[in-house]
Design a protein around this motif. Structure first.
Motif, PDB file in Angstrom:
ATOM      1  N   TRP A  89       0.877  -1.190   0.000  1.00 48.67           N
ATOM      2  CA  TRP A  89       0.000   0.000   0.000  1.00 48.67           C
ATOM      3  C   TRP A  89       0.902   1.225   0.000  1.00 48.67           C
ATOM      4  CZ3 TRP A  89      -5.112  -0.014   3.235  1.00 48.67           C
ATOM      5  CH2 TRP A  89      -5.931   1.030   2.777  1.00 48.67           C
ATOM      6  N   VAL A  90       0.819   1.999  -1.081  1.00 52.04           N
ATOM      7  CA  VAL A  90       1.807   3.050  -1.324  1.00 52.04           C
ATOM      8  C   VAL A  90       1.128   4.384  -1.621  1.00 52.04           C
ATOM      9  CG1 VAL A  90       3.762   3.736  -2.796  1.00 52.04           C
ATOM     10  CG2 VAL A  90       3.386   1.313  -2.281  1.00 52.04           C
ATOM     11  N   GLY A  91       1.715   5.471  -1.069  1.00 57.69           N
ATOM     12  CA  GLY A  91       1.366   6.834  -1.471  1.00 57.69           C
ATOM     13  C   GLY A  91      -0.092   7.193  -1.354  1.00 57.69           C
ATOM     14  N   SER A  92      -0.711   6.921  -0.218  1.00 57.67           N
ATOM     15  CA  SER A  92      -2.150   7.135  -0.065  1.00 57.67           C
ATOM     16  C   SER A  92      -2.462   7.917   1.201  1.00 57.67           C
ATOM     17  CB  SER A  92      -2.874   5.778  -0.024  1.00 57.67           C
ATOM     18  OG  SER A  92      -2.583   5.001  -1.173  1.00 57.67           O
ATOM     19  N   ARG A  93      -3.694   8.421   1.258  1.00 60.96           N
ATOM     20  CA  ARG A  93      -4.165   9.145   2.437  1.00 60.96           C
ATOM     21  C   ARG A  93      -5.373   8.417   3.020  1.00 60.96           C
ATOM     22  NH1 ARG A  93      -4.143  14.186   4.881  1.00 60.96           N
ATOM     23  NH2 ARG A  93      -6.097  14.752   5.905  1.00 60.96           N
ATOM     24  N   LEU A  94      -5.345   8.169   4.317  1.00 64.42           N
ATOM     25  CA  LEU A  94      -6.432   7.485   5.003  1.00 64.42           C
ATOM     26  C   LEU A  94      -6.970   8.403   6.094  1.00 64.42           C
ATOM     27  CD1 LEU A  94      -4.524   5.221   3.784  1.00 64.42           C
ATOM     28  CD2 LEU A  94      -5.395   3.744   5.585  1.00 64.42           C
ATOM     29  N   SER A  95      -8.274   8.650   6.072  1.00 67.01           N
ATOM     30  CA  SER A  95      -8.895   9.524   7.058  1.00 67.01           C
ATOM     31  C   SER A  95     -10.151   8.872   7.616  1.00 67.01           C
ATOM     32  CB  SER A  95      -9.256  10.870   6.411  1.00 67.01           C
ATOM     33  OG  SER A  95      -9.893  11.725   7.333  1.00 67.01           O
ATOM     34  N   ARG A  96     -10.215   8.797   8.961  1.00 69.27           N
ATOM     35  CA  ARG A  96     -11.339   8.179   9.667  1.00 69.27           C
ATOM     36  C   ARG A  96     -11.560   6.751   9.147  1.00 69.27           C
ATOM     37  NH1 ARG A  96     -15.640  10.836   8.026  1.00 69.27           N
ATOM     38  NH2 ARG A  96     -14.420  12.152   6.626  1.00 69.27           N
ATOM     39  N   VAL A  97     -10.527   5.934   9.325  1.00 66.84           N
ATOM     40  CA  VAL A  97     -10.538   4.551   8.842  1.00 66.84           C
ATOM     41  C   VAL A  97     -10.284   3.614  10.018  1.00 66.84           C
ATOM     42  CG1 VAL A  97      -9.418   2.875   7.324  1.00 66.84           C
ATOM     43  CG2 VAL A  97      -9.753   5.236   6.549  1.00 66.84           C
ATOM     44  N   VAL A  98     -11.030   2.511  10.057  1.00 59.61           N
ATOM     45  CA  VAL A  98     -10.846   1.491  11.086  1.00 59.61           C
ATOM     46  C   VAL A  98     -10.519   0.153  10.422  1.00 59.61           C
ATOM     47  CG1 VAL A  98     -11.985   0.095  12.863  1.00 59.61           C
ATOM     48  CG2 VAL A  98     -12.338   2.561  12.809  1.00 59.61           C
ATOM     49  N   PHE A  99      -9.462  -0.492  10.914  1.00 64.10           N
ATOM     50  CA  PHE A  99      -9.144  -1.867  10.534  1.00 64.10           C
ATOM     51  C   PHE A  99      -9.406  -2.718  11.771  1.00 64.10           C
ATOM     52  CE2 PHE A  99      -6.455   0.862   7.925  1.00 64.10           C
ATOM     53  CZ  PHE A  99      -6.653   0.354   6.651  1.00 64.10           C
ATOM     54  N   LYS A 100     -10.378  -3.619  11.711  1.00 61.65           N
ATOM     55  CA  LYS A 100     -10.778  -4.421  12.869  1.00 61.65           C
ATOM     56  C   LYS A 100     -10.654  -5.903  12.525  1.00 61.65           C
ATOM     57  CE  LYS A 100     -15.146  -4.364  13.882  1.00 61.65           C
ATOM     58  NZ  LYS A 100     -16.478  -3.909  14.357  1.00 61.65           N
ATOM     59  N   ASN A 101      -9.903  -6.631  13.365  1.00 63.85           N
ATOM     60  CA  ASN A 101      -9.720  -8.073  13.162  1.00 63.85           C
ATOM     61  C   ASN A 101      -9.182  -8.392  11.770  1.00 63.85           C
ATOM     62  OD1 ASN A 101     -10.867  -8.698  15.760  1.00 63.85           O
ATOM     63  ND2 ASN A 101     -12.882  -8.323  14.878  1.00 63.85           N
ATOM     64  N   CYS A 102      -8.248  -7.566  11.299  1.00 58.10           N
ATOM     65  CA  CYS A 102      -7.671  -7.752   9.971  1.00 58.10           C
ATOM     66  C   CYS A 102      -6.276  -8.374  10.070  1.00 58.10           C
ATOM     67  CB  CYS A 102      -7.595  -6.422   9.229  1.00 58.10           C
ATOM     68  SG  CYS A 102      -9.218  -5.739   8.779  1.00 58.10           S
ATOM     69  N   LYS A 103      -5.823  -8.927   8.949  1.00 55.83           N
ATOM     70  CA  LYS A 103      -4.512  -9.559   8.898  1.00 55.83           C
ATOM     71  C   LYS A 103      -3.742  -9.010   7.693  1.00 55.83           C
ATOM     72  CE  LYS A 103      -4.336 -13.969   9.679  1.00 55.83           C
ATOM     73  NZ  LYS A 103      -4.409 -15.454   9.486  1.00 55.83           N
ATOM     74  N   PHE A 104      -2.578  -8.365   7.988  1.00 50.26           N
ATOM     75  CA  PHE A 104      -1.704  -7.853   6.931  1.00 50.26           C
ATOM     76  C   PHE A 104      -0.299  -8.423   7.119  1.00 50.26           C
ATOM     77  CE2 PHE A 104      -3.946  -3.432   7.360  1.00 50.26           C
ATOM     78  CZ  PHE A 104      -5.119  -3.958   6.891  1.00 50.26           C
ATOM     79  N   MET A 105      -0.147  -9.655   7.400  1.00 52.59           N
ATOM     80  CA  MET A 105       1.155 -10.191   7.765  1.00 52.59           C
ATOM     81  C   MET A 105       2.157 -10.026   6.625  1.00 52.59           C
ATOM     82  SD  MET A 105      -0.026 -13.528   9.956  1.00 52.59           S
ATOM     83  CE  MET A 105       1.645 -13.939  10.449  1.00 52.59           C
ATOM     84  N   ALA A 106       3.366  -9.516   6.981  1.00 58.43           N
ATOM     85  CA  ALA A 106       4.436  -9.251   6.014  1.00 58.43           C
ATOM     86  C   ALA A 106       4.021  -8.199   4.986  1.00 58.43           C
ATOM     87  CB  ALA A 106       4.895 -10.525   5.326  1.00 58.43           C
ATOM     88  N   GLY A 107       3.123  -7.303   5.396  1.00 59.98           N
ATOM     89  CA  GLY A 107       2.708  -6.232   4.491  1.00 59.98           C
ATOM     90  C   GLY A 107       3.737  -5.117   4.414  1.00 59.98           C
ATOM     91  N   ASN A 108       3.597  -4.277   3.410  1.00 59.96           N
ATOM     92  CA  ASN A 108       4.470  -3.115   3.233  1.00 59.96           C
ATOM     93  C   ASN A 108       3.595  -1.889   3.026  1.00 59.96           C
ATOM     94  OD1 ASN A 108       6.328  -1.197   2.552  1.00 59.96           O
ATOM     95  ND2 ASN A 108       7.355  -2.383   0.965  1.00 59.96           N
ATOM     96  N   ASP A 115      -4.849   9.905   9.207  1.00 59.78           N
ATOM     97  CA  ASP A 115      -5.610  10.911   9.939  1.00 59.78           C
ATOM     98  C   ASP A 115      -6.776  10.212  10.639  1.00 59.78           C
ATOM     99  OD1 ASP A 115      -7.024  13.079  10.874  1.00 59.78           O
ATOM    100  OD2 ASP A 115      -7.634  13.811   8.901  1.00 59.78           O
ATOM    101  N   ASN A 116      -6.654  10.006  11.959  1.00 57.59           N
ATOM    102  CA  ASN A 116      -7.674   9.289  12.721  1.00 57.59           C
ATOM    103  C   ASN A 116      -7.872   7.880  12.147  1.00 57.59           C
ATOM    104  OD1 ASN A 116      -9.158  11.203  14.813  1.00 57.59           O
ATOM    105  ND2 ASN A 116      -8.620  12.428  13.010  1.00 57.59           N
ATOM    106  N   VAL A 117      -6.831   7.063  12.285  1.00 55.54           N
ATOM    107  CA  VAL A 117      -6.844   5.685  11.785  1.00 55.54           C
ATOM    108  C   VAL A 117      -6.644   4.741  12.962  1.00 55.54           C
ATOM    109  CG1 VAL A 117      -5.713   4.008  10.287  1.00 55.54           C
ATOM    110  CG2 VAL A 117      -6.017   6.367   9.506  1.00 55.54           C
TER     111      VAL A 117
END
Length: 229
Positions: A89-108, A115-117
């Motif tokens: 996941w590259v060069g992005s903007r995240l605002s008022r975002v929730v990641f719940k019970n997620c799996k990003f193992m070995a992610g980049n 902003d409020n993540v």
């Protein structure tokens, strides 16, 4: 707007418009924008998005073996129970975002503005967080960050709450007012870069143990113990 508080940080949560979301079968759009959507129970080999904008929605139980997100802006979106394999996941903007019970193992995750993540109960083991910039408070709560690496990040006012940080490495970056209370710090790395963070007094001994391990210090009386030779 609804918010959750962690330490001194208050995270504004996504406003999903009272739940009036339209079911969609793809996150792609000819206009590049998907809005007021519900995307659920997809099992993909690959997910590639570029120059896209996701606005007000919920993504649930998404499974993908390889994910590449480039310049994908996300506003007021909840990810729930997603398994994003080989995430880039590259060069992005995240605002008022929730990641719940997620799996990003070995992610980049590289070059993201947060902003409020909120990362809540996520598996982020072996991941690399590079050049993240906190424009509003981000929070990691009940997350597993074993052997993950933060490098070149500006995480001022970020919160780590009850996370597993074993062998997590904090490289060069800005961590002023980053709140590390409520975590076991005995096995973190990069102690010298964590200037001006916030800890509990009881965690002083944990940081001392982590620093001694990082410096590979030997006690003098151990030199006389033949079993350690």
């Amino acid at each position: 707007m609804t918010s959750r508080t962690f330490g001194r940080a208050s995270i504004t949560l996504p406003d999903l418009g009272g739940g009036y979301l339209s079911n969609v079968t793809s996150l792609e759009s000819g206009r590049g924008t998907v809005q007021d959507f519900n995307y659920a129970d997809a099992d993909l080999r690959e997910l590639d998005l570029a120059n896209a904008h996701l606005i007000t929605g919920r993504i649930a139980n998404l499974r993908a073996s390889r994910v590449q997100l480039i310049e994908v802006r996300v506003d007021s979106v909840e990810f729930d129970g997603c398994d994003l394999g080989n995430l880039q996941w590259v060069g992005s903007r995240l605002s008022r975002v929730v990641f719940k019970n997620c799996k990003f193992m070995a992610g980049n995750l590289s070059g993201l503005a947060l902003d409020n993540v909120l990362f809540d109960s996520c598996r982020l083991d072996y991941s690399t967080f590079e050049k993240l910039r906190a424009t509003g408070p981000p929070a990691f709560t009940h997350c597993v960050l074993t052997e993950s690496t933060f490098t070149g990040c500006d995480l001022g006012a970020a919160v780590f709450d009850d996370c597993t940080l074993r062998d997590a490495e904090f490289g060069r970056g800005t961590y002023k007012a980053t709140d590390l209370r409520g975590n076991d710090l005995t096995a973190i790395r990069g102690i010298g870069n964590l200037t001006k963070v916030v800890i509990d007094r009881a965690q002083q001994i944990e940081l001392t143990q982590a620093l001694m391990a990082e410096l590979d210090i030997t006690f003098g009386d151990d030199l006389d113990d033949p079993s350690l030779a």
